[in-house]
Structures are given as C-alpha cells and as structure tokens.
Design a protein around this motif. Structure first.
Motif: not given
Length: 83
Positions: A20-24, A43-45, A68-73, A78-79
């Motif tokens: 979902p973030n077009d990271a790949i 944030g997506h799944f 961490s999960q908080d960092d990822l959120l 931000m994305l």
C-alpha cells in the motif's frame, strides 16, 4: 522495522502490487523494498501483505532498520500526509 527481500526471491511479481506504500520495486536482479516507505502495512492492514502472498517466504524483518510499532505508525501518518 522495515522488511527486506532476500536473494531467494523468484521474481514472481505478487508482492509489488500488494504494497500500500509503493515501497516494493523491481531491482536489477530481484525485487527490493525501500525501508523509508515500508511500514510493514501498519496503518493499512493487520499483517504485512507482501509476506502473506510471498510463495517462497523470502521477506523477513530487516535487522538494519529497527522500528517500533509506534515508529511505523508515525511513518505511516507522515506518508499519507505527502499524498
């Protein structure tokens, strides 16, 4: 933590459209994951979609980019602001 794709990748093309973030993206030899865009689908799944669809289980957590999960959120938030 971000994910990464190991050299066991068979270039099956199933992971890229699931992100979902077009990271790949397609690298020179195998698919790659841009760790700056990877939120492990937070944030997506509930689970990392690329890991779910990978037929050879070649997408582990990247120990070079511990988050961490908080960092990822926060990264997710931000994305989506940039879109």
């Amino acid at each position: 933590m971000a994910l990464y794709i190991t050299d066991e990748c068979i270039n099956c093309d199933v992971c890229e459209p699931e992100c979902p973030n077009d990271a790949i993206y397609q690298g020179e030899i195998i698919y790659q994951i841009d760790w700056k865009l990877c939120t492990e689908c937070v944030g997506h799944f509930e689970t990392s979609q690329c890991v779910e669809v990978c037929p050879v289980d070649c997408i582990p957590i990247d120990p070079s980019h511990i988050e961490s999960q908080d960092d990822l959120l926060l990264k997710y938030r931000m994305l989506i602001k940039k879109r």
